[in-house]
Design a protein around this motif. Sequence first.
Motif, mmCIF file in Angstrom:
data_model
loop_
_atom_site.group_PDB
_atom_site.id
_atom_site.type_symbol
_atom_site.label_atom_id
_atom_site.label_comp_id
_atom_site.label_asym_id
_atom_site.label_seq_id
_atom_site.Cartn_x
_atom_site.Cartn_y
_atom_site.Cartn_z
ATOM 1 N N ALA A 177 53.069 -24.756 17.125
ATOM 2 C CA ALA A 177 52.435 -25.629 16.129
ATOM 3 C C ALA A 177 53.054 -27.018 16.117
ATOM 4 O O ALA A 177 52.358 -28.021 15.925
ATOM 5 C CB ALA A 177 52.516 -24.986 14.746
ATOM 6 N N SER A 178 54.354 -27.083 16.342
ATOM 7 C CA SER A 178 55.041 -28.374 16.318
ATOM 8 C C SER A 178 54.980 -29.111 17.645
ATOM 9 O O SER A 178 55.346 -30.275 17.725
ATOM 10 C CB SER A 178 56.505 -28.172 15.929
ATOM 11 N N GLY A 179 54.557 -28.417 18.697
ATOM 12 C CA GLY A 179 54.522 -29.020 20.022
ATOM 13 C C GLY A 179 55.842 -28.939 20.766
ATOM 14 O O GLY A 179 55.961 -29.410 21.900
ATOM 15 N N LEU A 180 56.837 -28.332 20.130
ATOM 16 C CA LEU A 180 58.158 -28.239 20.759
ATOM 17 C C LEU A 180 58.169 -27.292 21.956
ATOM 18 O O LEU A 180 58.933 -27.496 22.897
ATOM 19 C CB LEU A 180 59.205 -27.801 19.734
ATOM 20 N N LEU A 181 57.317 -26.256 21.933
ATOM 21 C CA LEU A 181 57.270 -25.351 23.070
ATOM 22 C C LEU A 181 56.784 -26.076 24.315
ATOM 23 O O LEU A 181 57.312 -25.891 25.404
ATOM 24 C CB LEU A 181 56.375 -24.143 22.773
ATOM 25 N N LYS A 182 55.809 -26.933 24.140
ATOM 26 C CA LYS A 182 55.290 -27.732 25.262
ATOM 27 C C LYS A 182 56.397 -28.658 25.788
ATOM 28 O O LYS A 182 56.595 -28.777 26.994
ATOM 29 C CB LYS A 182 54.082 -28.543 24.798
ATOM 30 N N LEU A 183 57.122 -29.307 24.870
ATOM 31 C CA LEU A 183 58.230 -30.183 25.275
ATOM 32 C C LEU A 183 59.335 -29.397 25.978
ATOM 33 O O LEU A 183 59.891 -29.855 26.975
ATOM 34 C CB LEU A 183 58.810 -30.906 24.057
ATOM 35 N N LEU A 184 59.638 -28.232 25.438
ATOM 36 C CA LEU A 184 60.654 -27.380 26.057
ATOM 37 C C LEU A 184 60.240 -27.033 27.483
ATOM 38 O O LEU A 184 61.042 -27.108 28.410
ATOM 39 C CB LEU A 184 60.836 -26.101 25.223
ATOM 40 N N GLY A 185 58.970 -26.686 27.642
ATOM 41 C CA GLY A 185 58.447 -26.365 28.969
ATOM 42 C C GLY A 185 58.488 -27.548 29.916
ATOM 43 O O GLY A 185 58.763 -27.393 31.109
ATOM 44 N N TYR A 229 60.531 -30.362 29.698
ATOM 45 C CA TYR A 229 61.837 -30.975 29.943
ATOM 46 C C TYR A 229 62.927 -30.014 30.406
ATOM 47 O O TYR A 229 63.898 -30.439 31.018
ATOM 48 C CB TYR A 229 62.308 -31.733 28.701
ATOM 49 N N VAL A 230 62.790 -28.739 30.089
ATOM 50 C CA VAL A 230 63.799 -27.766 30.509
ATOM 51 C C VAL A 230 63.180 -26.711 31.426
ATOM 52 O O VAL A 230 63.874 -25.997 32.132
ATOM 53 C CB VAL A 230 64.461 -27.084 29.292
ATOM 54 N N GLY A 231 61.868 -26.640 31.418
ATOM 55 C CA GLY A 231 61.160 -25.624 32.172
ATOM 56 C C GLY A 231 61.282 -25.739 33.674
ATOM 57 O O GLY A 231 60.953 -24.793 34.392
ATOM 58 N N PHE A 232 61.768 -26.883 34.161
ATOM 59 C CA PHE A 232 61.939 -27.037 35.615
ATOM 60 C C PHE A 232 62.843 -25.950 36.187
ATOM 61 O O PHE A 232 62.781 -25.635 37.363
ATOM 62 C CB PHE A 232 62.484 -28.424 35.952
ATOM 63 N N ILE A 233 63.662 -25.363 35.333
ATOM 64 C CA ILE A 233 64.556 -24.285 35.760
ATOM 65 C C ILE A 233 63.739 -23.048 36.159
ATOM 66 O O ILE A 233 64.134 -22.289 37.042
ATOM 67 C CB ILE A 233 65.539 -23.925 34.622
ATOM 68 N N MET A 234 62.578 -22.871 35.535
ATOM 69 C CA MET A 234 61.767 -21.680 35.761
ATOM 70 C C MET A 234 60.737 -21.848 36.880
ATOM 71 O O MET A 234 60.267 -20.860 37.427
ATOM 72 C CB MET A 234 61.050 -21.278 34.465
ATOM 73 N N THR A 235 60.397 -23.078 37.231
ATOM 74 C CA THR A 235 59.351 -23.289 38.234
ATOM 75 C C THR A 235 59.711 -22.747 39.624
ATOM 76 O O THR A 235 58.819 -22.246 40.308
ATOM 77 C CB THR A 235 58.925 -24.769 38.318
ATOM 78 N N PRO A 236 60.967 -22.789 40.081
ATOM 79 C CA PRO A 236 61.262 -22.176 41.387
ATOM 80 C C PRO A 236 61.028 -20.666 41.404
ATOM 81 O O PRO A 236 60.938 -20.055 42.464
ATOM 82 C CB PRO A 236 62.750 -22.482 41.613
ATOM 83 N N LEU A 237 60.910 -20.078 40.225
ATOM 84 C CA LEU A 237 60.670 -18.643 40.118
ATOM 85 C C LEU A 237 59.180 -18.331 40.037
ATOM 86 O O LEU A 237 58.796 -17.164 39.895
ATOM 87 C CB LEU A 237 61.363 -18.088 38.864
ATOM 88 N N GLY A 238 58.347 -19.364 40.093
ATOM 89 C CA GLY A 238 56.908 -19.165 39.981
ATOM 90 C C GLY A 238 56.455 -18.950 38.551
ATOM 91 O O GLY A 238 55.413 -18.350 38.310
ATOM 92 N N LEU A 239 57.250 -19.410 37.599
ATOM 93 C CA LEU A 239 56.957 -19.222 36.183
ATOM 94 C C LEU A 239 56.612 -20.552 35.515
ATOM 95 O O LEU A 239 57.137 -21.594 35.913
ATOM 96 C CB LEU A 239 58.166 -18.610 35.470
ATOM 97 N N PRO A 240 55.771 -20.516 34.489
ATOM 98 C CA PRO A 240 55.515 -21.738 33.730
ATOM 99 C C PRO A 240 56.766 -22.145 32.954
ATOM 100 O O PRO A 240 57.597 -21.295 32.612
ATOM 101 C CB PRO A 240 54.371 -21.353 32.790
ATOM 102 N N GLY A 241 56.892 -23.408 32.676
ATOM 103 C CA GLY A 241 58.079 -23.916 31.983
ATOM 104 C C GLY A 241 58.328 -23.272 30.639
ATOM 105 O O GLY A 241 59.480 -23.065 30.241
ATOM 106 N N GLU A 242 57.254 -22.920 29.929
ATOM 107 C CA GLU A 242 57.419 -22.322 28.601
ATOM 108 C C GLU A 242 58.130 -20.975 28.652
ATOM 109 O O GLU A 242 58.664 -20.513 27.648
ATOM 110 C CB GLU A 242 56.052 -22.140 27.921
ATOM 111 N N SER A 243 58.174 -20.354 29.821
ATOM 112 C CA SER A 243 58.829 -19.046 29.938
ATOM 113 C C SER A 243 60.334 -19.135 29.702
ATOM 114 O O SER A 243 60.986 -18.112 29.491
ATOM 115 C CB SER A 243 58.535 -18.419 31.295
ATOM 116 N N ILE A 244 60.877 -20.338 29.710
ATOM 117 C CA ILE A 244 62.301 -20.507 29.404
ATOM 118 C C ILE A 244 62.611 -19.982 28.009
ATOM 119 O O ILE A 244 63.711 -19.509 27.746
ATOM 120 C CB ILE A 244 62.754 -21.986 29.572
ATOM 121 N N ALA A 245 61.617 -20.015 27.126
ATOM 122 C CA ALA A 245 61.811 -19.513 25.759
ATOM 123 C C ALA A 245 62.122 -18.009 25.768
ATOM 124 O O ALA A 245 62.935 -17.537 24.971
ATOM 125 C CB ALA A 245 60.578 -19.794 24.909
ATOM 126 N N VAL A 246 61.505 -17.261 26.662
ATOM 127 C CA VAL A 246 61.776 -15.819 26.780
ATOM 128 C C VAL A 246 63.215 -15.613 27.236
ATOM 129 O O VAL A 246 63.950 -14.795 26.682
ATOM 130 C CB VAL A 246 60.800 -15.141 27.772
#
Length: 155
Positions: free
Chosen positions: A46-54, A56-73
């Motif tokens: 709702a706040s848009g923070l998940l999108k921002l998290l994905g 700005y920090v989600g690049f860690i998950m992209t080499p795994l074939g995952l969307p950036g938002e998966s960093i939250a999991v």
Amino acid sequence: MSEQIKEKKLITDIFVEGARKGWNIAVHSTIPNVLMAFVIIYILNASGLLKLLGEYVGFIMTPLGLPGESIAVFLAAFLSWGGAAGVLVALVQEGTLNAQHIAILLPGMALVGSTVQYMGRILGVLGVPGRHYPVLFGICIVNAYLAMFVMQFLV
């Protein structure tokens, strides 16, 4: 000679006792963690923070074939396995994650699951000095990341 008489419990009594313990765990631990995760994901969305998290920090998950938002999991798994499962389900419900993503994330969740909780319950009780915690956490993170990296090729 005094004999100790062992009281034999009926199988039904053992079952009921186990069910009560399981109920208490569910009500006092699992359900609150999962509910908390749903609320956090809702607020982040709702706040848009998940999108921002994905983004700005989600690049860690992209080499795994995952969307950036998966960093939250992955981050939620450090706090609670139940919470991470709640975050995972919430992201599946909104269409961010699919079955392949889940298969990749599960080994990582298992290898870092509830690390923060165990820090106090195990390391603290054993008297492990705090200076060792970063190394121990680092090992968990590296193992989890490598397991997810390998899993992307297996699914």
